[in-house]
Design a protein around this motif. Structure first.
Motif, PDB file in Angstrom:
ATOM      1  N   HIS A  17     -40.995 -61.589-130.732  1.00 31.72           N
ATOM      2  CA  HIS A  17     -40.941 -61.638-132.186  1.00 31.72           C
ATOM      3  C   HIS A  17     -41.003 -60.197-132.691  1.00 31.72           C
ATOM      4  CE1 HIS A  17     -41.869 -66.038-132.384  1.00 31.72           C
ATOM      5  NE2 HIS A  17     -42.459 -65.757-131.236  1.00 31.72           N
ATOM      6  N   PHE A  18     -40.197 -59.886-133.702  1.00 34.70           N
ATOM      7  CA  PHE A  18     -40.184 -58.547-134.315  1.00 34.70           C
ATOM      8  C   PHE A  18     -39.859 -57.462-133.290  1.00 34.70           C
ATOM      9  CE2 PHE A  18     -43.478 -61.102-136.504  1.00 34.70           C
ATOM     10  CZ  PHE A  18     -42.860 -61.236-137.745  1.00 34.70           C
TER      11      PHE A  18
ATOM     12  N   THR B 238     -47.647 -55.748-129.371  1.00 35.19           N
ATOM     13  CA  THR B 238     -47.313 -54.543-128.620  1.00 35.19           C
ATOM     14  C   THR B 238     -46.646 -53.506-129.524  1.00 35.19           C
ATOM     15  OG1 THR B 238     -45.004 -54.947-127.948  1.00 35.19           O
ATOM     16  CG2 THR B 238     -46.723 -56.139-126.737  1.00 35.19           C
ATOM     17  N   ARG B 239     -46.371 -52.381-128.924  1.00 35.47           N
ATOM     18  CA  ARG B 239     -45.722 -51.283-129.641  1.00 35.47           C
ATOM     19  C   ARG B 239     -44.277 -51.623-130.000  1.00 35.47           C
ATOM     20  NH1 ARG B 239     -42.984 -46.416-128.372  1.00 35.47           N
ATOM     21  NH2 ARG B 239     -43.559 -44.684-129.762  1.00 35.47           N
ATOM     22  N   LYS B 240     -43.715 -52.660-129.401  1.00 31.92           N
ATOM     23  CA  LYS B 240     -42.304 -53.001-129.632  1.00 31.92           C
ATOM     24  C   LYS B 240     -42.102 -54.484-129.939  1.00 31.92           C
ATOM     25  CE  LYS B 240     -40.385 -48.920-128.921  1.00 31.92           C
ATOM     26  NZ  LYS B 240     -39.547 -48.243-129.933  1.00 31.92           N
ATOM     27  N   GLY B 241     -43.095 -55.156-130.494  1.00 25.49           N
ATOM     28  CA  GLY B 241     -42.930 -56.561-130.828  1.00 25.49           C
ATOM     29  C   GLY B 241     -44.106 -57.400-130.367  1.00 25.49           C
TER      30      GLY B 241
ATOM     31  N   VAL C 170     -43.568 -52.103-134.483  1.00 24.29           N
ATOM     32  CA  VAL C 170     -44.939 -51.932-134.015  1.00 24.29           C
ATOM     33  C   VAL C 170     -45.796 -53.073-134.541  1.00 24.29           C
ATOM     34  CG1 VAL C 170     -46.990 -50.466-134.078  1.00 24.29           C
ATOM     35  CG2 VAL C 170     -44.714 -49.421-133.924  1.00 24.29           C
ATOM     36  N   LEU C 171     -46.419 -53.823-133.643  1.00 24.71           N
ATOM     37  CA  LEU C 171     -47.325 -54.912-134.010  1.00 24.71           C
ATOM     38  C   LEU C 171     -48.730 -54.534-133.539  1.00 24.71           C
ATOM     39  CD1 LEU C 171     -46.587 -57.761-135.331  1.00 24.71           C
ATOM     40  CD2 LEU C 171     -44.656 -56.403-134.515  1.00 24.71           C
TER      41      LEU C 171
ATOM     42  N   ALA D  80     -47.785 -55.531-139.029  1.00 26.15           N
ATOM     43  CA  ALA D  80     -46.594 -54.860-138.507  1.00 26.15           C
ATOM     44  C   ALA D  80     -46.339 -53.542-139.228  1.00 26.15           C
ATOM     45  CB  ALA D  80     -45.372 -55.767-138.666  1.00 26.15           C
ATOM     46  N   LYS D  81     -45.696 -52.651-138.499  1.00 27.13           N
ATOM     47  CA  LYS D  81     -45.156 -51.441-139.104  1.00 27.13           C
ATOM     48  C   LYS D  81     -43.694 -51.376-138.706  1.00 27.13           C
ATOM     49  CE  LYS D  81     -45.930 -46.542-139.890  1.00 27.13           C
ATOM     50  NZ  LYS D  81     -46.820 -45.367-139.651  1.00 27.13           N
TER      51      LYS D  81
END
Length: 373
Positions: A32-33, A10-13, A37-38, A55-56
């Motif tokens: 996770h993360f 998703t845009r947030k993990g 941005v994944l 990822a970013k």
């Protein structure tokens, strides 16, 4: 004793959903993360335990993370995808968009597609990544790629990287924009595969810059057949033919054949699913008339059947991205997709009935399914 694992980026993990044998009870693992941005999260089917995440991150920029223990621990790639430095005006990777495991005979090999359009390969399980100069530095490819302004709203991307299960040297990929391309020599050389494809009215279809494949899928049950959801319709090709056929013209006219994702049956090459988006006027990119539905063909695109049992009947303006719909390999096949509104939907019976598996996630970029023994 096979269980399904869903990998949701998703845009947030990212989140993992672990299902039981019946796919009725799911255990959530994540985030996770969180906050990063994944774009894509993929399990290596060759070992059944290695995860790669595109990822970013705010502090590291675009990178790839690797886990060999189902996400309990992660390590960043020692050398993430990056374009070769050139004198003068060069290019920089904005983010890695697509991840594809290599052939079963090549453990540790992976491919990555980036934004702006670039193709990379890893020989060591995602630790280091090398650019493919045959694409990234080729003057003709660079012309077809256009500029950042010519790309999709999220940026121009190289995607739909496919490895023929019969031959590790036989590869495909798509570029938005830039068309579909094929290699028979492991990526040393490439040939466009766009005959029969349409482009937006008023543009020249002979110029690959204007070709915009959204998602290309190879049929595991018949690797000589590929399907494509394009900016200008739904297509099928049966190799060795080099001409795509627009099978989306058989969709209901009021629905059209525009969309982003496409899913194929793991065994039956005549069966595929699409999730139409409104492609009229300014391209709303939402469910036509606010009535979401999945359409299925069981005869290679000659006819299509609407599948919407369990969906909202109206006022559901969903958008589903090109990586955000997938299928498992069980019998009957399970289908899964995620919306930009953060809802995750599933069907245990090949689309006949749907239920919402999760709500309130961040904007969903990709959904992948894997089987765990």
């Amino acid at each position: 004793m096979v269980r399904t694992l869903l990998l949701v980026a998703t845009r947030k993990g990212a989140w993992l959903f672990r299902g039981d044998q019946a796919r009725r009870t799911w255990r959530l693992d994540g985030p996770h993360f969180l906050g990063h941005v994944l774009n894509h999260l993929v399990l290596d089917p060759r070992d059944g335990r290695t995860l790669l995440a595109a990822a970013k991150t705010g502090h590291l920029g675009p990178t790839i993370f690797r886990s060999s223990d189902f996400g309990r621990t992660w390590k960043e790639a020692a050398r993430p995808p990056a374009f070769t430095r050139r004198k003068g005006k060069g290019r920089a990777v904005s983010h890695t968009f697509w991840l594809t495991p290599g052939h079963a005979s090549e453990p540790g090999s992976w491919y990555a597609g980036t934004s702006p359009q670039g193709l990379f390969r890893s020989p060591d399980g995602g630790v280091t990544w090398d650019p493919l100069a045959s694409v990234n530095d080729d003057p003709q490819f660079r012309a077809w790629m256009g500029t950042v302004q010519d790309g999709t709203p999220g940026g121009p991307v190289l995607h739909s990287i496919i490895v023929d299960p019969r031959d590790p040297a036989h590869l495909y990929f798509g570029m938005s924009g830039g068309g579909v391309h094929e290699s028979a020599d492991g990526g040393r050389s490439w040939t466009p595969l766009v005959k029969g494809m349409e482009v937006v009215e008023g543009f020249d279809r002979a110029d690959l810059t204007f070709h915009d494949p959204h998602c290309v899928r190879l049929c595991p049950g018949n690797p000589d057949r590929l399907y494509q959801q394009n900016h200008c319709g739904i297509y099928r090709i049966d190799r060795p033919s080099r001409k795509w056929v627009r099978i989306g013209r058989n969709m209901p006219r009021r629905v059209g054949d525009i969309g982003f994702p496409m899913v194929v049956h793991p065994r039956d090459a005549d069966t595929a699913w699409v999730l139409p988006m409104d492609g009229t006027s300014v391209w709303p990119r939402t469910s036509p008339e606010g009535k979401p539905s999945v359409y299925q063909t069981r005869d290679a695109g000659r006819t299509w059947r609407r599948l919407a049992s369990g969906f909202p009947a109206r006022q559901a303006w969903w958008t589903v991205k090109r990586q955000a719909m997938t299928a498992d390999r069980l019998d009957p096949v399970g289908l899964y997709f995620g919306t930009t509104g953060g809802e995750l939907w599933m069907s245990r019976d090949e689309g006949r009935r749907w239920s919402c598996l999760a709500r309130h996630l961040p904007e969903i970029y990709s959904v992948e399914a894997a089987e765990l023994a």
